[in-house]
Design an enzyme around this catalytic site. Structure first.
Site, PDB file in Angstrom:
ATOM      1  N   ARG A  14      68.226  12.318  49.877  1.00  0.00           N
ATOM      2  CA  ARG A  14      67.299  11.132  49.935  1.00  0.00           C
ATOM      3  C   ARG A  14      66.694  10.660  48.410  1.00  0.00           C
ATOM      4  O   ARG A  14      66.650   9.466  48.519  1.00  0.00           O
ATOM      5  CB  ARG A  14      66.205  11.830  51.057  1.00  0.00           C
ATOM      6  CG  ARG A  14      65.237  10.613  51.441  1.00  0.00           C
ATOM      7  CD  ARG A  14      64.127  11.181  52.471  1.00  0.00           C
ATOM      8  NE  ARG A  14      65.148  11.730  53.759  1.00  0.00           N
ATOM      9  CZ  ARG A  14      64.906  12.947  54.043  1.00  0.00           C
ATOM     10  NH1 ARG A  14      63.773  13.519  53.438  1.00  0.00           N
ATOM     11  NH2 ARG A  14      65.393  13.488  55.077  1.00  0.00           N
ATOM     12  N   ASP A  73      89.665   5.802  45.007  1.00  0.00           N
ATOM     13  CA  ASP A  73      90.250   7.189  45.466  1.00  0.00           C
ATOM     14  C   ASP A  73      91.711   7.170  45.858  1.00  0.00           C
ATOM     15  O   ASP A  73      92.067   8.121  45.705  1.00  0.00           O
ATOM     16  CB  ASP A  73      89.674   7.071  46.840  1.00  0.00           C
ATOM     17  CG  ASP A  73      87.855   7.357  46.920  1.00  0.00           C
ATOM     18  OD1 ASP A  73      87.095   6.741  47.521  1.00  0.00           O
ATOM     19  OD2 ASP A  73      87.376   8.024  45.829  1.00  0.00           O
ATOM     20  N   ARG A  76      93.183   8.099  42.697  1.00  0.00           N
ATOM     21  CA  ARG A  76      93.146   9.559  42.667  1.00  0.00           C
ATOM     22  C   ARG A  76      94.231  10.123  43.497  1.00  0.00           C
ATOM     23  O   ARG A  76      95.148  11.025  43.022  1.00  0.00           O
ATOM     24  CB  ARG A  76      91.873   9.996  42.991  1.00  0.00           C
ATOM     25  CG  ARG A  76      90.657  10.250  41.813  1.00  0.00           C
ATOM     26  CD  ARG A  76      89.381  10.376  42.339  1.00  0.00           C
ATOM     27  NE  ARG A  76      88.421  10.417  41.205  1.00  0.00           N
ATOM     28  CZ  ARG A  76      86.973  10.107  41.561  1.00  0.00           C
ATOM     29  NH1 ARG A  76      86.550  10.069  42.728  1.00  0.00           N
ATOM     30  NH2 ARG A  76      86.051  10.005  40.452  1.00  0.00           N
ATOM     31  N   HIS A 100      82.978   6.679  50.966  1.00  0.00           N
ATOM     32  CA  HIS A 100      83.545   7.327  49.784  1.00  0.00           C
ATOM     33  C   HIS A 100      82.821   8.596  49.653  1.00  0.00           C
ATOM     34  O   HIS A 100      81.885   8.880  48.809  1.00  0.00           O
ATOM     35  CB  HIS A 100      82.960   6.332  48.662  1.00  0.00           C
ATOM     36  CG  HIS A 100      83.326   6.656  47.329  1.00  0.00           C
ATOM     37  ND1 HIS A 100      84.472   7.176  46.867  1.00  0.00           N
ATOM     38  CD2 HIS A 100      82.161   7.025  46.194  1.00  0.00           C
ATOM     39  CE1 HIS A 100      84.312   7.637  45.422  1.00  0.00           C
ATOM     40  NE2 HIS A 100      82.980   7.716  45.209  1.00  0.00           N
TER      41      HIS A 100
HETATM   42  C1  LAC Z   1      83.307   9.525  42.011  1.00  0.00           C
HETATM   43  C2  LAC Z   1      81.940   8.640  41.869  1.00  0.00           C
HETATM   44  C3  LAC Z   1      81.818   7.302  41.078  1.00  0.00           C
HETATM   45  O1  LAC Z   1      83.997   9.263  42.909  1.00  0.00           O
HETATM   46  O2  LAC Z   1      81.365   8.608  43.331  1.00  0.00           O
HETATM   47  O3  LAC Z   1      83.593   9.745  40.902  1.00  0.00           O
END
Ligand code: LAC
Length: 190
Positions: A14, A73, A76, A100
């Site tokens: 929060r 993502d 990655r 995310h």
């Molecule tokens: C990350 C942050 C930017 O995933 O949320 O590295």
């Protein structure tokens, strides 16, 4: 603007959302004043909430306020697949949809890798999906303070390039209004 603090205590989410909302509101007010016709790519966490905030504060049409998460993502996930398969990351194209965070949906079936197909054990795929989901937290734990910056910055630049040049399909977080059966939530979709 990249802020991704991972929470130590119950009230952290929060407090993070409120402090980051104040930052996003102040920045977006300036964006509206100085660049009223731009496209806003939001990177600040919690991503979906901050994208909602940017849309509300800016008053821009929904196609000019987008969240950056899927490109980061997906990059990655491609890296982890390339490491597992010992190929160049340039030859792996992953796709990550959804939120995310824990509600992220790394899609193994979308991993098109331009190299002789080889079977990857289900355990390895599951490990790659989990590591992708926790990618941000992994970097925060390594950095000890602050959040990732290289990959999110590169992902935001990649989004701008794709808007401007390639139109290559990629995952981003717009505000679906019924598309994909989703309404009113910023969430990663193709
Ligand atoms: C990350 C942050 C930017 O995933 O949320 O590295």
């Amino acid at each position: 603007m990249i802020t991704a603090d991972f929470h130590a205590s119950r009230n952290e989410p929060r407090r993070l959302a409120q402090s980051n909302y104040d930052v996003v509101k102040a920045v977006v007010e300036q964006i509206v004043k100085h660049s009223p016709n731009c496209i806003i790519i939001v990177v600040t966490n919690p991503l979906d909430a901050m994208a909602q905030a940017a849309l509300k504060v800016s008053g821009f049409p929904k196609n000019r306020v987008l969240g950056m998460a899927g490109v980061l993502d997906s990059a990655r996930m491609s890296t982890f697949v390339a490491m597992e398969c010992k190929v160049s990351v340039e030859n792996v194209h992953s796709f990550v949809l959804g939120g995310h965070g824990d509600d992220m949906v790394p899609l193994p079936l979308f991993d098109r890798a331009e190299f002789p197909p080889r079977s990857v054990a289900k355990e390895s795929i599951d490990a790659i999906v989990e590591r992708t989901r926790k990618g941000g937290a992994e970097i925060v734990n390594l950095l000890k303070t602050g959040s990732a910056y290289y990959a999110p910055s590169a992902a935001a630049v990649e989004m701008v390039k794709r808007f401007l040049r390639t139109r290559k399909r990629f995952s981003l977080a717009p505000l679906p209004e019924g598309e994909y059966g989703i309404k009113g939530l910023f969430v990663g979709v193709p």
